[in-house]
Design a protein around this motif. Sequence first.
Motif, PDB file in Angstrom:
ATOM      1  N   VAL A  39       1.441  -1.218   0.280  1.00 37.94           N
ATOM      2  CA  VAL A  39      -0.172  -0.124   0.148  1.00 37.94           C
ATOM      3  C   VAL A  39       1.182   0.771   0.105  1.00 37.94           C
ATOM      4  CG1 VAL A  39      -1.387   0.969   1.493  1.00 37.94           C
ATOM      5  CG2 VAL A  39      -1.699  -1.113   1.276  1.00 37.94           C
ATOM      6  N   ASP A  41       1.540   5.523   0.274  1.00 38.35           N
ATOM      7  CA  ASP A  41       0.759   6.960   0.036  1.00 38.35           C
ATOM      8  C   ASP A  41       0.992   7.386  -1.508  1.00 38.35           C
ATOM      9  OD1 ASP A  41      -0.186   6.884   2.586  1.00 38.35           O
ATOM     10  OD2 ASP A  41       1.944   7.114   2.916  1.00 38.35           O
ATOM     11  N   GLU A  46      -4.493   6.854  -1.162  1.00 41.33           N
ATOM     12  CA  GLU A  46      -3.524   5.437  -0.723  1.00 41.33           C
ATOM     13  C   GLU A  46      -3.772   4.596  -2.165  1.00 41.33           C
ATOM     14  OE1 GLU A  46      -4.221   3.111   2.924  1.00 41.33           O
ATOM     15  OE2 GLU A  46      -2.862   4.574   3.926  1.00 41.33           O
TER      16      GLU A  46
END
Length: 201
Positions: A39, A41, A46
Amino acid sequence: MTDSTNDSTPALPAVDAAALDAATRRFLDAARPDVAYAVLDSPVGELVAAVTPTGLVRLAYEDFHGGVDPILEDLSRRLSPRVLEDPRRLDAVRRELDEYFNNTRTDFDLPIDWSLYSDFGRRVLQATAAIPFGHTASYGDVAARAGNPKASRAAGRALGANAIPIVVPCHRVIGTSGKLTGYTGGMHRKEALLRLEGIAF
């Protein structure tokens, strides 16, 4: 009663920590999952990124899909149940996305895994990937570049199924009239990506 001073059990050899670490790395490399994900940023929210040994196969807006789990379940169903979080394998994806959002990269050099697409869908997305940074093209343009100029609707469906937005820049595809059309992830993200590239609507 055993005399502990005369214990004849042979001593274990000393463990070479460096050799053990190398062996562990070789084992982990050999046991790699079919799909690794992380995941990431980004300024547009996200992102769930996933790679196979072939290349980047998924880049999804986490909130648009209702969380990470539905994205992973889809990958498990369509590609392989061997899906594992492994941020290290996504380092190149993270770096190139950071460079893009920092305006220091205009082209992605990441290998792509096109296995989720039909032949025409793959050609549409490959044509889309060739649209230069800061430029747009219509659905008809993309269909023509994919080999079927009359298939603009089919091109639109293929773009709607784009599993690798941003890297395969479907945000650069607009309506024939020059107006913005729908975008997986929401129109606010399409507008934000175009503004980043110096295109205002």
